[in-house]
Design a protein around this motif. Sequence first.
Motif, PDB file in Angstrom:
ATOM      1  N   HIS A   1       0.913  -1.327  -0.059  1.00  0.00           N
ATOM      2  CA  HIS A   1       0.082  -0.115  -0.144  1.00  0.00           C
ATOM      3  C   HIS A   1       0.752   1.399  -0.051  1.00  0.00           C
ATOM      4  CE1 HIS A   1      -3.321  -2.757   0.675  1.00  0.00           C
ATOM      5  NE2 HIS A   1      -2.723  -3.136   1.658  1.00  0.00           N
ATOM      6  N   GLY A   2       1.701   1.416  -0.914  1.00  0.00           N
ATOM      7  CA  GLY A   2       2.571   2.620  -1.245  1.00  0.00           C
ATOM      8  C   GLY A   2       2.069   3.853  -1.462  1.00  0.00           C
ATOM      9  N   ASP A   3       2.311   4.756  -1.469  1.00  0.00           N
ATOM     10  CA  ASP A   3       1.829   6.292  -1.679  1.00  0.00           C
ATOM     11  C   ASP A   3       1.708   6.388  -3.242  1.00  0.00           C
ATOM     12  OD1 ASP A   3       2.186   6.813   0.813  1.00  0.00           O
ATOM     13  OD2 ASP A   3       3.591   8.202   0.729  1.00  0.00           O
ATOM     14  N   MET A   4       0.160   6.826  -3.331  1.00  0.00           N
ATOM     15  CA  MET A   4      -0.230   7.272  -4.960  1.00  0.00           C
ATOM     16  C   MET A   4       0.334   8.732  -4.909  1.00  0.00           C
ATOM     17  SD  MET A   4      -1.108   6.003  -7.754  1.00  0.00           S
ATOM     18  CE  MET A   4      -1.899   4.455  -7.345  1.00  0.00           C
TER      19      MET A   4
ATOM     20  N   GLU B   1       7.807   5.763  -3.034  1.00  0.00           N
ATOM     21  CA  GLU B   1       8.027   5.633  -1.557  1.00  0.00           C
ATOM     22  C   GLU B   1       7.524   6.888  -0.812  1.00  0.00           C
ATOM     23  OE1 GLU B   1      12.166   4.183  -1.007  1.00  0.00           O
ATOM     24  OE2 GLU B   1      12.271   4.088  -3.049  1.00  0.00           O
ATOM     25  N   THR B   2       7.039   6.749   0.424  1.00  0.00           N
ATOM     26  CA  THR B   2       6.665   7.601   1.269  1.00  0.00           C
ATOM     27  C   THR B   2       7.801   8.516   1.493  1.00  0.00           C
ATOM     28  OG1 THR B   2       5.196   5.899   2.415  1.00  0.00           O
ATOM     29  CG2 THR B   2       5.787   8.203   3.486  1.00  0.00           C
ATOM     30  N   ALA B   3       9.127   8.348   1.679  1.00  0.00           N
ATOM     31  CA  ALA B   3      10.218   9.321   1.903  1.00  0.00           C
ATOM     32  C   ALA B   3      10.221  10.195   0.801  1.00  0.00           C
ATOM     33  CB  ALA B   3      11.431   8.529   2.314  1.00  0.00           C
TER      34      ALA B   3
ATOM     35  N   LYS C   1       7.419  17.455  -1.209  1.00  0.00           N
ATOM     36  CA  LYS C   1       6.526  18.613  -0.545  1.00  0.00           C
ATOM     37  C   LYS C   1       5.593  19.379  -1.705  1.00  0.00           C
ATOM     38  CE  LYS C   1       9.877  19.514   2.924  1.00  0.00           C
ATOM     39  NZ  LYS C   1      10.719  20.700   3.762  1.00  0.00           N
ATOM     40  N   ASP C   2       5.690  20.480  -1.898  1.00  0.00           N
ATOM     41  CA  ASP C   2       4.765  21.031  -2.800  1.00  0.00           C
ATOM     42  C   ASP C   2       5.482  21.467  -3.971  1.00  0.00           C
ATOM     43  OD1 ASP C   2       2.275  20.382  -1.114  1.00  0.00           O
ATOM     44  OD2 ASP C   2       2.659  22.343  -0.127  1.00  0.00           O
TER      45      ASP C   2
ATOM     46  N   LEU D   1      22.781  12.580  -1.651  1.00  0.00           N
ATOM     47  CA  LEU D   1      21.184  12.034  -1.670  1.00  0.00           C
ATOM     48  C   LEU D   1      20.306  13.056  -1.038  1.00  0.00           C
ATOM     49  CD1 LEU D   1      21.617   8.329  -1.400  1.00  0.00           C
ATOM     50  CD2 LEU D   1      21.845   9.775  -3.462  1.00  0.00           C
ATOM     51  N   ARG D   2      19.405  13.483  -1.971  1.00  0.00           N
ATOM     52  CA  ARG D   2      18.466  14.411  -1.210  1.00  0.00           C
ATOM     53  C   ARG D   2      17.033  13.998  -1.486  1.00  0.00           C
ATOM     54  NH1 ARG D   2      19.287  20.350  -3.595  1.00  0.00           N
ATOM     55  NH2 ARG D   2      17.846  20.851  -2.072  1.00  0.00           N
ATOM     56  N   LEU D   3      16.678  13.295  -2.654  1.00  0.00           N
ATOM     57  CA  LEU D   3      15.484  12.764  -3.051  1.00  0.00           C
ATOM     58  C   LEU D   3      15.505  11.579  -3.624  1.00  0.00           C
ATOM     59  CD1 LEU D   3      12.461  14.034  -3.296  1.00  0.00           C
ATOM     60  CD2 LEU D   3      13.268  14.459  -5.700  1.00  0.00           C
ATOM     61  N   GLY D   4      15.332  10.454  -2.855  1.00  0.00           N
ATOM     62  CA  GLY D   4      15.354   9.100  -3.074  1.00  0.00           C
ATOM     63  C   GLY D   4      16.805   8.771  -3.303  1.00  0.00           C
TER      64      GLY D   4
END
Length: 415
Positions: free
Chosen positions: A300-303, A333-335, A341-342, A361-364
């Motif tokens: 149930h990962g994030d959509m 992934e949730t992280a 963010k926005d 690493l900053r995003l994934g």
Amino acid sequence: MADDLDVETVAEIFVRINAKGVPLSSADFVMSKIATYGNEGRNLRKLIDYFCHLTVSGHAFDDIKENDEEFAKSEHIRKIQWLSNQTDELFQPDYTDVIRIAGLVGFSRGKAGAIVSELSGLDPQTRKIDENLIPAAYSRFAEALDLLVSKTHLERFVMMIKSAGYIDASMIGSKNALNFAYALYLRLRLDDQLNEGERARIVKRWFVMTLLTGRAVGSFESTWETDLRRIKDHGAEQYLRTLEASVLSDSFWDVTLVQELESPSKRSPAFQTYLAARVAKGGRGFLSKSINIAQMIEGHGDMHHIIPKNHLIRHGFPKQGDYNQIANFALTETAINIAIKDLPPKEYMLMVLEQIESGNLRLGEICDREDLQRNLAENAIPELIFNTTAENYKEFLAGRRFLMATMIKEYYDSL
């Protein structure tokens, strides 16, 4: 009711009689008819009822065995004993589903009234009741049920559907499509000219075609009966090719499917088929280095909104139907979702490019440009994403719908 009423009229009365109370379904009518055939009829009815119950709650088998002495002494109980240890949740039919499947397998009939007619001994030539036909009809129905509840048959069928990428019941918006696919599989098992691999290919393509084209909505029982007649006349593989040429033309893939993807509904058959294609190909989540889509669906990962909802709301897309377009959704992934963010893609994709250069690493966890390109291709993301904001949001959606439709077609062709 008058003795000379036809079965269809009686069925209609049965369904409507309690319209203001607890409504009775046409399947209730069939179950009642089955139960009138003496001890065998009662046990067939229980076989259906208990099979459906055990596909959901296998632990109840011991209670059934202890509390229903008549059924426990019948040959039927051993046929469903395997369900006591069954935990798969992909296909959990209710008795309406079972009756439909058994009717298609035993009689090539999809409507409840037609199944009751068969069990009542209705002669198709004279349209009169012939009681001599009843034992053979119940025998055919019982044989169909035996095929249906078989551990080997059901497990192989579920494996086929999962191998097509539909690994979770939430991905299957039409139970009727699943019902016909199982009935088709059971009937094809009687065809000695097909091996299991050929049967699997036909069943998977038929199932996906049914979902994509809506063949299991509306007057689907009549469609099923027509399909079975033509399968008998032309063979399953030949008739499937004929259907595909008719309903899955170039205009379907290039125009109709793209239009189907212009929707805010995540339950859309087109979107769920896209997810199945992602699972079947082993694709990863958006901007994920190693976590694949199958793991995300099962966990149930994030959509995630590729162009974040709040960014769109602030820049001229305040309606839910605008920002919730399925071409704006990607499992991630949730992280990663939290880190975005926005920010619009133009900004957060710059962060990804910077981390590829710096290794910080900053995003994934993707830190290789070629791997990033593979990930975008796996997620049907157009190159425009590196410059996407609310200003060119609609252009991005159009580009992604085209790539999603292309991916679905490639997936279907590979089945």
